[in-house]
Enzyme design. Structure first.
Site, PDB file in Angstrom:
ATOM      1  N   GLU A 158    -107.309  58.971 -41.761  1.00  0.00           N
ATOM      2  CA  GLU A 158    -107.978  58.698 -40.477  1.00  0.00           C
ATOM      3  C   GLU A 158    -109.069  59.721 -40.174  1.00  0.00           C
ATOM      4  O   GLU A 158    -109.123  60.301 -39.075  1.00  0.00           O
ATOM      5  CB  GLU A 158    -106.954  58.654 -39.347  1.00  0.00           C
ATOM      6  CG  GLU A 158    -106.002  57.482 -39.493  1.00  0.00           C
ATOM      7  CD  GLU A 158    -105.038  57.297 -38.323  1.00  0.00           C
ATOM      8  OE1 GLU A 158    -104.694  58.302 -37.692  1.00  0.00           O
ATOM      9  OE2 GLU A 158    -104.632  56.148 -38.073  1.00  0.00           O
ATOM     10  N   GLU A 358    -101.756  50.956 -42.731  1.00  0.00           N
ATOM     11  CA  GLU A 358    -100.851  51.235 -41.604  1.00  0.00           C
ATOM     12  C   GLU A 358    -100.956  50.099 -40.599  1.00  0.00           C
ATOM     13  O   GLU A 358    -102.064  49.645 -40.277  1.00  0.00           O
ATOM     14  CB  GLU A 358    -101.212  52.547 -40.896  1.00  0.00           C
ATOM     15  CG  GLU A 358    -100.855  53.784 -41.674  1.00  0.00           C
ATOM     16  CD  GLU A 358    -101.009  55.070 -40.876  1.00  0.00           C
ATOM     17  OE1 GLU A 358    -100.812  55.047 -39.643  1.00  0.00           O
ATOM     18  OE2 GLU A 358    -101.335  56.091 -41.502  1.00  0.00           O
TER      19      GLU A 358
HETATM   20  C1  BG6 Z   1    -101.499  57.052 -37.557  1.00  0.00           C
HETATM   21  C2  BG6 Z   1    -101.118  58.179 -38.470  1.00  0.00           C
HETATM   22  O1  BG6 Z   1    -102.438  57.535 -36.675  1.00  0.00           O
HETATM   23  O2  BG6 Z   1    -100.540  56.531 -36.690  1.00  0.00           O
HETATM   24  C3  BG6 Z   1     -99.622  58.312 -38.735  1.00  0.00           C
HETATM   25  O3  BG6 Z   1    -101.811  58.105 -39.692  1.00  0.00           O
HETATM   26  C4  BG6 Z   1     -98.862  58.042 -37.455  1.00  0.00           C
HETATM   27  O4  BG6 Z   1     -99.390  59.595 -39.263  1.00  0.00           O
HETATM   28  C5  BG6 Z   1     -99.166  56.616 -37.020  1.00  0.00           C
HETATM   29  O5  BG6 Z   1     -97.497  58.266 -37.555  1.00  0.00           O
HETATM   30  C6  BG6 Z   1     -98.377  56.124 -35.821  1.00  0.00           C
HETATM   31  O6  BG6 Z   1     -98.483  57.009 -34.755  1.00  0.00           O
HETATM   32  P1  BG6 Z   1     -97.174  57.561 -34.027  1.00  0.00           P
HETATM   33  O7  BG6 Z   1     -97.675  58.517 -33.011  1.00  0.00           O
HETATM   34  O8  BG6 Z   1     -96.517  56.373 -33.448  1.00  0.00           O
HETATM   35  O9  BG6 Z   1     -96.358  58.215 -35.082  1.00  0.00           O
END
Ligand code: BG6
Length: 468
Positions: A158, A358
């Site tokens: 990111e 993701e």
């Molecule tokens: C992304 C990151 O921004 O979101 C991850 O690459 C992160 O590392 C994921 O875990 C989800 O965010 P969160 O705060 O729900 O863990």
């Protein structure tokens, strides 16, 4: 959908791997956070000791790919050693061999935020140019030691957020006067993209058959109303938060509006001839765009705001809620069409294939029943709707998508430091010996993968009981 579509899941070392005090691993910024907050980054889901069991679970679901990151401090405990740590190399080689044995393609992120603490202390992380040499050395070691196992590489997780939160990798932004913060953000961001370009170039030279991508945080914004000012404000928002970074990574040049923004903020840009040459090098260009997608948001021109208070969506994004969308319990808007809108726009801009690395729904306090089940219908519903749109993106819009690797496929620590926020198909009992239990979504995802995305409908949980 093509048979080569990659189905799997995604993790990062600092949230999933654990083994923090083993194999001569050095301390990263998260280990320091552990000392201050008691959040057990040195343990997390303990993939370090559970990797065989976890890979077996992935194989059972039918994964063809698994995204993980390498902990820089496992290979170079401080970041500056001349030679890498053999024990660290051995651990990842074992993991990759296990994945290969199970016909799972590793998708590897070089840097998922866990900056070596020594580099923070000595150089203030990406603030200093010195870091580029060390990152290049680390990346080269990864390519040489793991290149025989890994075909898909992502550079920096990111990284478009690096302009917005450069503080993530430095000691303390308050060490700098406020009026220097814009310059600080640019310095951190610029050195990080030079690390990216160096890694992609070296990777292409050493591994001609491998594919290299970036990793963009995508959160597409829509205009809150059709008023032209709101449309323009939205266009600028998306440009600033996503496209400026991708423009640089794909063209090797900073676009004029980005330059203007920096000039307006009083930022001085020193780009050497050597840097220009590197960024323009065809070997330093990415082969695909990988991205995270969780939600969309709405924006509005300042002059049209009745209420000057923009609601905070999540993380760094300030925006307005979309009246047509529902939200997760964490306030993240659920917008399956948004992933399709983002991918189509990214493809029409850059003509590179997309890889979803993701996506998913984070839920707090999931209930593990007495018979060790988790009835996570909400997850099935969320993912089914997103996968449906991804399939339409490929089949109807003709945008190439390489695969779908949803976040935290086996429960892990949230980046916000909360291990009660879970994303996985597999429940990890953090209170009881880190035991793994299959959720209902485990069986559902297995069917989705087996049918190459055709069977998306929810499965009956009695069905899950039968299959366990
Ligand atoms: C992304 C990151 O921004 O979101 C991850 O690459 C992160 O590392 C994921 O875990 C989800 O965010 P969160 O705060 O729900 O863990």
């Amino acid at each position: 959908m093509d048979k080569s579509f990659l189905w799997g899941g995604s993790t990062s070392a600092f949230q999933f791997e654990g083994g923090g005090h083993e194999g001569r691993k050095g301390k990263s910024i998260y280990d320091i956070r552990e000392e201050k907050t008691q959040v057990k980054y040195s343990v997390t889901s303990d993939f370090y000791h559970h990797y065989k069991e976890d890979i077996a679970l992935m194989a059972e679901m039918g994964f063809s790919a698994f995204r993980m990151s390498i902990a820089w401090t496992r290979l170079y405990p401080t970041g500056v050693e001349e030679t890498p740590n053999f024990e660290g190399i051995k651990f990842y080689q074992d993991v990759f061999q296990e994945l290969k044995k199970n016909k799972i393609e590793p998708v590897v992120t070089l840097f998922h935020w866990d900056m070596p603490q020594y580099l923070v202390e000595k150089y203030d992380g990406f603030k200093s140019r010195e870091i580029i040499t060390y990152f290049e050395r680390y990346a080269e070691t990864c390519f040489k030691e793991f290149g025989q196992y890994v075909k898909y590489w992502l550079t920096l997780n990111e990284n478009n957020l690096a302009m917005m939160i450069p503080w993530m990798y430095i000691k303390d932004k308050n060490n700098y006067p406020k009026e220097e913060h814009a310059q600080l953000a640019w310095d951190c961001y610029y050195h990080s993209i030079l690390c990216h370009f160096k890694a992609v170039k070296r990777g292409h030279e050493l591994l001609p058959d491998a594919k290299f991508g970036n990793m963009t945080a995508s959160a597409i914004a829509y205009p809150l109303t059709p008023k032209p000012e709101d449309v323009l404000a939205t266009q600028k928002h998306n440009q600033r938060t996503m496209w400026d970074d991708l423009d640089i990574l794909t063209s090797g040049e900073i676009n004029p509006s980005f330059k203007q923004r920096m000039a307006d903020e009083g930022v001085v840009i020193n780009i050497s001839d050597e840097d220009r040459e590197l960024m323009a090098d065809s070997n330093a260009k990415i082969d695909f765009i990988s991205f995270s997608y969780y939600f969309s948001l709405c924006t509005q021109a300042a002059e049209n705001r009745n209420n000057s208070e923009a609601e905070t969506m999540q993380m760094l994004y300030q925006g307005f809620y979309n009246p047509y969308l529902s939200r997760t319990s964490f306030g993240w808007q659920i917008d399956p069409l948004g992933i399709r809108i983002f991918m189509n726009e990214a493809y029409s801009r850059y003509h590179l294939p997309l890889l979803v690395v993701e996506n998913g729904i984070g839920v707090e306090d999931e209930v593990l029943t007495k018979d060790k089940r988790v009835h996570d219908d909400y997850r099935i519903d969320y993912l089914a709707k997103h996968i449906h749109q991804i399939i339409k993106t490929v089949d109807e819009d003709k945008t190439p998508v390489l695969g779908f690797l949803p976040w935290g496929c086996i429960d892990l620590y949230s980046a916000s430091g909360n291990y009660n926020k879970r994303y996985g198909f597999v429940y990890v009992d953090f209170e009881d010996d880190l035991a793994r239990y299959k959720k209902d979504s485990f069986w559902w995802y297995k069917k989705v993968i087996a049918s190459n995305g055709k069977e998306l409908e929810k499965i009956d949980s009695t069905d899950c009981n039968k299959q366990s």
